[in-house]
Design a protein around this motif. Structure first.
Motif, short mmCIF file in Angstrom:
data_model
loop_
_atom_site.label_atom_id
_atom_site.label_comp_id
_atom_site.label_asym_id
_atom_site.label_seq_id
_atom_site.Cartn_x
_atom_site.Cartn_y
_atom_site.Cartn_z
N SER A 198 0.71 -1.16 -0.09
CA SER A 198 -0.03 -0.02 -0.14
C SER A 198 0.82 1.14 0.25
CB SER A 198 -1.07 0.15 1.31
OG SER A 198 -2.14 -1.06 1.02
N ASN A 199 2.15 1.22 0.51
CA ASN A 199 2.86 2.32 0.44
C ASN A 199 3.13 2.90 -0.91
OD1 ASN A 199 4.34 3.09 3.04
ND2 ASN A 199 4.41 0.77 3.19
N VAL A 200 3.12 2.01 -1.90
CA VAL A 200 3.46 2.61 -3.20
C VAL A 200 2.19 2.19 -4.03
CG1 VAL A 200 5.92 2.14 -3.14
CG2 VAL A 200 4.41 0.09 -3.94
N ALA A 201 1.30 1.30 -3.75
CA ALA A 201 0.08 1.23 -4.48
C ALA A 201 -1.26 0.97 -3.85
CB ALA A 201 0.10 -0.22 -5.43
N PRO A 202 -1.48 2.32 -3.13
CA PRO A 202 -2.55 2.29 -2.04
C PRO A 202 -3.85 1.98 -2.65
CG PRO A 202 -1.62 4.36 -2.56
CD PRO A 202 -0.92 3.57 -3.21
N LYS A 213 13.28 2.21 -1.13
CA LYS A 213 13.94 2.32 -2.36
C LYS A 213 12.60 2.91 -3.72
CE LYS A 213 17.39 2.54 -3.65
NZ LYS A 213 18.24 3.69 -3.88
N ALA A 214 11.55 2.36 -3.41
CA ALA A 214 10.53 2.38 -4.25
C ALA A 214 9.90 3.54 -3.91
CB ALA A 214 9.21 1.28 -3.83
N LEU A 215 9.89 4.16 -2.73
CA LEU A 215 9.42 5.45 -2.74
C LEU A 215 10.31 6.68 -2.88
CD1 LEU A 215 7.92 5.00 1.20
CD2 LEU A 215 6.47 5.57 -0.99
N GLU A 216 11.59 6.36 -2.96
CA GLU A 216 12.25 7.23 -3.56
C GLU A 216 12.38 7.40 -5.33
OE1 GLU A 216 17.22 7.99 -4.00
OE2 GLU A 216 16.43 5.87 -3.95
N LEU A 217 12.30 6.01 -5.53
CA LEU A 217 11.81 6.10 -7.40
C LEU A 217 10.44 6.90 -7.64
CD1 LEU A 217 12.77 2.29 -7.87
CD2 LEU A 217 14.24 4.40 -8.58
#
Length: 294
Positions: free
Chosen positions: A210-214, A257-261
């Protein structure tokens, strides 16, 4: 009534280059979650690197999340410890900060017998009015809440209402439902098992994905609850490679890392966690591109 149904995000805690909590990025991440249908925010859990936060930081992060969320969705505060008094104190502080519930992990390192778990959780529950979700993650803690132990706690302790089941075994989930006669709010602790666990009666998931695909994590749950099982299954399978990439190194290294991207926050992790390896970063990037996040 369940504290929430659907997808609650086990939210990351952004740090700046000096490894202090980056509240600007934290606020951005909280707003991103709520704007994209996250059903609850779980702050200061494993993904939030709570084990590296001192008590002052821990309570400050909970308080900030509560204030920033401003009742838009429930906030569940991670307050577990391997020391019962510390877990009780953290839970009380979360209650004072305005959290809606607490997520309390099993004691780690020193572990506990099943009788010890009953005593530990009963002690924490006696000292708070918050509803408690117990966090069963034996791969990290070396300590498992047996299904009959959970049934005893739910029956005998009024404010123990749920469990984050990260055992990774649907047979355990089925036994849990049998022992409790379904009188418990179960949340999947594994993003690759949302649909199987909801088929056994889970209320949703406490999710890293959910952090990247909520929105789509919410939709996996919402479609299932609406009776659109095939659509829910399709979304579960669509995200399988990304889920695996998010756990190809120890959580929360990949999700940071995904949140940085995505440009939401920096990749900074507190030691002993380290920067993601290049090959795994590339795998993560490809998985994010495949589902349309990048």
């Amino acid at each position: 009534m369940a504290i929430f149904t659907g997808a609650g995000v086990a939210i990351a805690t952004p740090f700046d280059e000096n490894y202090n909590i980056d509240y600007d990025s934290f606020g951005k991440l909280i707003d991103f979650q709520i704007e994209n249908k996250t059903d609850a925010i779980i702050v200061c859990g494993t993904t939030g690197e709570a084990s590296t936060l001192n008590h002052e930081e821990h309570i400050a992060a909970i308080r900030y999340c509560v204030n920033r969320t401003n009742k838009r969705v429930p906030v569940i505060a991670g307050t577990g410890s391997n020391d019962s008094r510390t877990a009780s104190w953290l839970t009380h502080q979360a209650e004072l900060a305005g959290a809606d519930a607490a997520l309390v992990v099993t004691p780690y390192y020193n572990k506990a017998t099943q009788n010890g778990l009953i005593d530990h959780y009963s002690y924490v529950a006696r000292h708070t009015n918050l509803p408690l979700i117990l966090y069963n993650v034996p791969s990290r803690t070396g300590c498992k809440i047996n299904a009959d132990t959970m049934a005893y706690l739910v029956k005998n302790v009024d404010n123990i209402v749920g469990i984050k089941d990260a055992v990774g075994d649907v047979s355990y989930t089925a036994q849990l439902m049998y022992e409790t006669q379904g009188d418990i709010d179960v949340y999947s602790g594994n993003d690759d098992m949302i649909v199987p666990m909801m088929s056994l009666g889970a209320k949703g998931v406490i999710s890293v994905l959910s952090n990247v695909a909520p929105e789509d994590t919410h939709n996996i749950c919402a479609e299932y609850m609406a009776g659109n099982v095939e659509k829910s299954r399709e979304l579960q399978i669509k995200y399988l490679e990304l889920i695996h990439a998010l756990f190809c190194e120890v959580n929360p290294i990949p999700v940071k890392k995904a949140l940085e991207l995505m440009g939401i926050c920096g990749p900074h992790l507190r030691r002993p966690l380290t920067e993601m390896e290049d090959a795994n970063t590339e795998r993560l990037r490809k998985a994010m591109i495949e589902v349309g996040i990048l």
